[in-house]
Design a protein around this motif. Structure first.
Motif, PDB file in Angstrom:
ATOM      1  N   TYR A  39       4.946  -5.213 -11.566  1.00  0.00           N
ATOM      2  CA  TYR A  39       4.977  -6.295 -10.455  1.00  0.00           C
ATOM      3  C   TYR A  39       4.446  -5.207  -9.232  1.00  0.00           C
ATOM      4  O   TYR A  39       3.724  -6.018  -8.498  1.00  0.00           O
ATOM      5  CB  TYR A  39       6.421  -6.626 -10.148  1.00  0.00           C
ATOM      6  CG  TYR A  39       6.653  -7.304  -8.999  1.00  0.00           C
ATOM      7  CD1 TYR A  39       6.152  -8.689  -9.021  1.00  0.00           C
ATOM      8  CD2 TYR A  39       7.510  -6.883  -8.092  1.00  0.00           C
ATOM      9  CE1 TYR A  39       6.439  -9.430  -7.676  1.00  0.00           C
ATOM     10  CE2 TYR A  39       7.612  -7.736  -6.694  1.00  0.00           C
ATOM     11  CZ  TYR A  39       6.736  -8.952  -6.714  1.00  0.00           C
ATOM     12  OH  TYR A  39       7.054  -9.744  -5.432  1.00  0.00           O
ATOM     13  N   PHE A  42       0.796  -5.691  -9.218  1.00  0.00           N
ATOM     14  CA  PHE A  42       0.433  -6.931  -8.931  1.00  0.00           C
ATOM     15  C   PHE A  42       0.166  -7.236  -7.403  1.00  0.00           C
ATOM     16  O   PHE A  42      -0.517  -8.067  -6.965  1.00  0.00           O
ATOM     17  CB  PHE A  42       1.140  -7.946  -9.875  1.00  0.00           C
ATOM     18  CG  PHE A  42       1.201  -9.419  -9.109  1.00  0.00           C
ATOM     19  CD1 PHE A  42       0.224  -9.997  -9.299  1.00  0.00           C
ATOM     20  CD2 PHE A  42       1.847 -10.079  -8.325  1.00  0.00           C
ATOM     21  CE1 PHE A  42      -0.182 -11.434  -9.166  1.00  0.00           C
ATOM     22  CE2 PHE A  42       1.996 -11.400  -7.742  1.00  0.00           C
ATOM     23  CZ  PHE A  42       0.789 -11.969  -8.266  1.00  0.00           C
ATOM     24  N   ARG A  43       1.356  -6.751  -6.859  1.00  0.00           N
ATOM     25  CA  ARG A  43       1.579  -6.861  -5.314  1.00  0.00           C
ATOM     26  C   ARG A  43       0.293  -5.898  -4.632  1.00  0.00           C
ATOM     27  O   ARG A  43      -0.236  -6.501  -3.767  1.00  0.00           O
ATOM     28  CB  ARG A  43       2.676  -6.277  -4.745  1.00  0.00           C
ATOM     29  CG  ARG A  43       4.104  -7.260  -4.846  1.00  0.00           C
ATOM     30  CD  ARG A  43       5.208  -6.632  -4.148  1.00  0.00           C
ATOM     31  NE  ARG A  43       5.112  -5.205  -4.256  1.00  0.00           N
ATOM     32  CZ  ARG A  43       6.121  -4.399  -4.483  1.00  0.00           C
ATOM     33  NH1 ARG A  43       7.362  -5.057  -4.072  1.00  0.00           N
ATOM     34  NH2 ARG A  43       6.097  -2.872  -4.476  1.00  0.00           N
ATOM     35  N   ASP A  44       0.081  -4.922  -5.180  1.00  0.00           N
ATOM     36  CA  ASP A  44      -0.990  -3.819  -4.743  1.00  0.00           C
ATOM     37  C   ASP A  44      -2.427  -4.849  -4.646  1.00  0.00           C
ATOM     38  O   ASP A  44      -3.178  -4.747  -3.869  1.00  0.00           O
ATOM     39  CB  ASP A  44      -1.221  -2.576  -5.332  1.00  0.00           C
ATOM     40  CG  ASP A  44      -0.092  -1.907  -5.034  1.00  0.00           C
ATOM     41  OD1 ASP A  44       0.721  -1.998  -3.949  1.00  0.00           O
ATOM     42  OD2 ASP A  44       0.022  -0.807  -5.743  1.00  0.00           O
ATOM     43  N   ALA A  45      -2.818  -5.392  -5.767  1.00  0.00           N
ATOM     44  CA  ALA A  45      -3.882  -6.284  -6.150  1.00  0.00           C
ATOM     45  C   ALA A  45      -3.841  -7.430  -5.134  1.00  0.00           C
ATOM     46  O   ALA A  45      -4.965  -7.674  -4.619  1.00  0.00           O
ATOM     47  CB  ALA A  45      -3.860  -6.772  -7.663  1.00  0.00           C
ATOM     48  N   MET A  46      -2.661  -8.070  -4.885  1.00  0.00           N
ATOM     49  CA  MET A  46      -2.916  -9.059  -4.147  1.00  0.00           C
ATOM     50  C   MET A  46      -3.242  -8.665  -2.831  1.00  0.00           C
ATOM     51  O   MET A  46      -3.418  -9.535  -1.888  1.00  0.00           O
ATOM     52  CB  MET A  46      -1.595 -10.019  -4.134  1.00  0.00           C
ATOM     53  CG  MET A  46      -1.341 -10.742  -5.583  1.00  0.00           C
ATOM     54  SD  MET A  46      -2.902 -11.551  -5.938  1.00  0.00           S
ATOM     55  CE  MET A  46      -2.341 -13.074  -4.969  1.00  0.00           C
ATOM     56  N   ASP A  47      -2.529  -7.616  -2.303  1.00  0.00           N
ATOM     57  CA  ASP A  47      -2.727  -7.167  -0.925  1.00  0.00           C
ATOM     58  C   ASP A  47      -4.192  -6.626  -0.830  1.00  0.00           C
ATOM     59  O   ASP A  47      -4.939  -7.018   0.159  1.00  0.00           O
ATOM     60  CB  ASP A  47      -1.794  -5.748  -0.586  1.00  0.00           C
ATOM     61  CG  ASP A  47      -0.403  -6.358  -0.701  1.00  0.00           C
ATOM     62  OD1 ASP A  47      -0.169  -7.460   0.018  1.00  0.00           O
ATOM     63  OD2 ASP A  47       0.629  -5.304  -0.483  1.00  0.00           O
ATOM     64  N   ARG A  48      -4.802  -6.104  -1.584  1.00  0.00           N
ATOM     65  CA  ARG A  48      -6.324  -5.863  -1.857  1.00  0.00           C
ATOM     66  C   ARG A  48      -6.838  -7.228  -1.301  1.00  0.00           C
ATOM     67  O   ARG A  48      -8.052  -7.117  -0.498  1.00  0.00           O
ATOM     68  CB  ARG A  48      -6.653  -4.978  -2.736  1.00  0.00           C
ATOM     69  CG  ARG A  48      -6.239  -3.601  -2.718  1.00  0.00           C
ATOM     70  CD  ARG A  48      -7.080  -2.703  -3.561  1.00  0.00           C
ATOM     71  NE  ARG A  48      -6.751  -3.243  -5.184  1.00  0.00           N
ATOM     72  CZ  ARG A  48      -6.034  -2.782  -6.051  1.00  0.00           C
ATOM     73  NH1 ARG A  48      -5.134  -1.990  -5.408  1.00  0.00           N
ATOM     74  NH2 ARG A  48      -6.115  -3.190  -7.171  1.00  0.00           N
ATOM     75  N   ALA A  49      -6.905  -7.976  -2.312  1.00  0.00           N
ATOM     76  CA  ALA A  49      -7.580  -9.263  -2.309  1.00  0.00           C
ATOM     77  C   ALA A  49      -7.242 -10.084  -0.803  1.00  0.00           C
ATOM     78  O   ALA A  49      -8.102 -10.730  -0.441  1.00  0.00           O
ATOM     79  CB  ALA A  49      -7.018 -10.180  -3.205  1.00  0.00           C
ATOM     80  N   HIS A  50      -6.091  -9.959  -0.442  1.00  0.00           N
ATOM     81  CA  HIS A  50      -5.810 -10.608   0.780  1.00  0.00           C
ATOM     82  C   HIS A  50      -6.588 -10.079   1.863  1.00  0.00           C
ATOM     83  O   HIS A  50      -7.070 -10.645   2.866  1.00  0.00           O
ATOM     84  CB  HIS A  50      -4.272 -10.813   1.079  1.00  0.00           C
ATOM     85  CG  HIS A  50      -3.873 -11.461   2.418  1.00  0.00           C
ATOM     86  ND1 HIS A  50      -4.026 -12.775   2.455  1.00  0.00           N
ATOM     87  CD2 HIS A  50      -3.404 -10.866   3.438  1.00  0.00           C
ATOM     88  CE1 HIS A  50      -3.719 -13.122   3.666  1.00  0.00           C
ATOM     89  NE2 HIS A  50      -3.363 -11.932   4.631  1.00  0.00           N
ATOM     90  N   SER A  51      -6.531  -8.598   2.106  1.00  0.00           N
ATOM     91  CA  SER A  51      -7.188  -7.628   3.013  1.00  0.00           C
ATOM     92  C   SER A  51      -8.687  -7.870   2.927  1.00  0.00           C
ATOM     93  O   SER A  51      -9.510  -7.824   3.952  1.00  0.00           O
ATOM     94  CB  SER A  51      -6.707  -6.437   2.993  1.00  0.00           C
ATOM     95  OG  SER A  51      -7.424  -5.762   1.874  1.00  0.00           O
ATOM     96  N   ARG A  53     -10.296 -10.577   2.194  1.00  0.00           N
ATOM     97  CA  ARG A  53     -10.633 -11.922   2.545  1.00  0.00           C
ATOM     98  C   ARG A  53     -10.692 -12.005   4.160  1.00  0.00           C
ATOM     99  O   ARG A  53     -11.380 -12.710   4.825  1.00  0.00           O
ATOM    100  CB  ARG A  53      -9.514 -13.137   2.220  1.00  0.00           C
ATOM    101  CG  ARG A  53     -10.166 -13.382   0.678  1.00  0.00           C
ATOM    102  CD  ARG A  53      -9.090 -14.460   0.434  1.00  0.00           C
ATOM    103  NE  ARG A  53      -9.398 -15.002  -0.878  1.00  0.00           N
ATOM    104  CZ  ARG A  53      -8.875 -15.816  -1.571  1.00  0.00           C
ATOM    105  NH1 ARG A  53      -8.032 -16.897  -1.011  1.00  0.00           N
ATOM    106  NH2 ARG A  53      -9.113 -16.258  -2.820  1.00  0.00           N
TER     107      ARG A  53
END
Length: 56
Positions: A39, A42-51, A53
């Motif tokens: 998890y 997953f959070r790190d990957a979502m943070d990277r994808a969000h930053s 964008r």
């Protein structure tokens, strides 16, 4: 002999309940470490994808 059979039914029920109670109360926290690490990844990957964008 029939009386003995009627006495064995509650005995088997008590033994079955004790086995089920022991199984239901078992410690299930051993798998949490791997799940929490997954998890966190997953959070790190979502943070990277969000930053990424936001910078586009």
């Amino acid at each position: 002999m029939a009386a003995l059979a009627w006495l064995l039914i509650p005995l088997f029920a008590v033994v079955g309940a004790a086995i089920w109670g022991g199984w239901a109360a078992r410690d299930r926290t051993t798998g949490d470490i791997a799940e929490l690490a997954g998890y966190a990844r997953f959070r790190d990957a979502m943070d990277r994808a969000h930053s990424e964008r936001e910078s586009v």
